[in-house]
Design an enzyme around this catalytic site. Sequence first.
Site, PDB file in Angstrom:
ATOM      1  N   HIS A   1       0.935  -1.235  -0.257  1.00 16.60           N
ATOM      2  CA  HIS A   1       0.049  -0.014   0.034  1.00 16.60           C
ATOM      3  C   HIS A   1       0.956   1.272   0.108  1.00 16.60           C
ATOM      4  CE1 HIS A   1      -3.409  -2.868   1.261  1.00 16.60           C
ATOM      5  NE2 HIS A   1      -2.172  -3.069   1.944  1.00 16.60           N
TER       6      HIS A   1
ATOM      7  N   LYS B   1      15.727  22.019 -10.108  1.00 17.24           N
ATOM      8  CA  LYS B   1      14.988  21.011 -10.403  1.00 17.24           C
ATOM      9  C   LYS B   1      15.707  20.006 -11.138  1.00 17.24           C
ATOM     10  CE  LYS B   1      11.043  20.203 -10.680  1.00 17.24           C
ATOM     11  NZ  LYS B   1       9.576  20.515 -10.560  1.00 17.24           N
TER      12      LYS B   1
ATOM     13  N   GLU C   1       9.300   9.168 -16.758  1.00 18.10           N
ATOM     14  CA  GLU C   1       8.025   9.645 -16.810  1.00 18.10           C
ATOM     15  C   GLU C   1       7.355   9.216 -18.377  1.00 18.10           C
ATOM     16  OE1 GLU C   1       7.068  13.589 -14.512  1.00 18.10           O
ATOM     17  OE2 GLU C   1       8.962  13.679 -15.464  1.00 18.10           O
TER      18      GLU C   1
END
Length: 458
Positions: A153, A280, A287
Amino acid sequence: MWGGRFADGPSSVMREINASIPFDKKLWRQDIRASLAHVAMLAAQKIIEAEDATQIIRGLNQIAQEFEANGITENLDLEDIHMHVEARLTEILGPVAGRLHTARSRNDQVATDFKLWVRDALDMVDAALEELQKALLDRAEEHADTVMPGFTHLQSAQPVSLGHHLMAYFEMIRRDRSRFADARTRMNESPLGAAALAGTGFTIDRGNTAQMLGFDGPTRNSLDSVSDRDFALDYLMAATQCSLHLSRLAEEFVIWASQPFGFISLPDSYSTGSSIMPQKRNPDAAELVRGHSGRIAGAMQALVMTMKGLPLAYSKDMQDDKPPVFEAHDLLGLSIAAMTGMIAEVEFRPARMRELAESGFSTATDFADWLVREAKLPFREAHHVTGTVVALAEKQNCGLSELTLEQFQQIDARISEQVFDVLTVDASVASRSSYGGTAPIQVKAQITSARKVLGLEN
Ligand code: ARG
């Protein structure tokens, strides 16, 4: 109404909707290869003259050289790759070129060409997946003893070995390779000679062409041969399954690279910066692997939809079989290469993994198991006692191993000093030595046997 584009009326629309050359030109090598086999068989069977066959073979080889050197000039009037090759052959040889199409049709021709292409694609995917497996093996071996939190989970569950986690993906890729191998075995029958749909009256030798093209033998039903696209669907379904695995691994990378996790630092070569936020480092490649799996599954769905209502035998809808397969193959190849590169180059952060593995009472199960084994409690009771201990640790804001023996004994007098041996994450991981478990000794054994399966030195 359509403006200048279709000024010359519906026939130009027909020309455009009918043409497959913009995409099926990818099949030119397979088309020429199948034609070379066909013409050799026609000559061997004395269906055409040996001199005509010699000329046709010379012409086909010349076309192969031309296409290799200059690419293919598309002519929508010539519809597809089969007509492009034949038209050029006619330019080179004159009317004798027309003998090549004896005892075949574009229907068995396209089925043969496409099968040959998919077969090559399967081999390429298999080789690329083997490279990914090797990268996983190397990193798993390096990190067999590295402890990280294992999740269910996405909640910290029990500590595991990072090598074990990576080897889980090795197993998925193992199954993927076996699915692609199944597909290859099943599809390896030659449709050539089924002709338009019913076979032919010429005394062809289908076993001979099958053998020349590396097939195990000819297909047994001419109607099925020209209308079967199972091989393309098998490829797409195996590709979809494989891309799901890559997507899940990519998703882990996205999560692990996030600041709250900090489990990995992605290599510069597979990340991008932001044009506005200088700090960043975005996991773009991961992705996109995740994103591409959606497109690959979509390609599979597209061909399923194309095929679902088609009666026997060939229908023109089937011309739409190629774009989804070509697209999925390109995307899958890129995805495998990207994941292989990221696995090979990623920097793991074992200290951060350990820090999180130690939080979240991750050894609570070990504690409960100890109560069962050493203090002889029934598991249900042990579970209850453990719950009380976790609640106390939570209240004290400390880990299980930071509680004192007195605190343990106040909860249950049967708890002894030895309990501290099982409360560390290393002890927890080492204890799970059942076959396939996360104990480094097991993980290393699995790595050794995996290397043998791949035929690698240890
Ligand atoms: N361009 C066609 C395809 O890709 C080749 C087969 C054409 N056959 C036919 N009967 N029109 O499916």
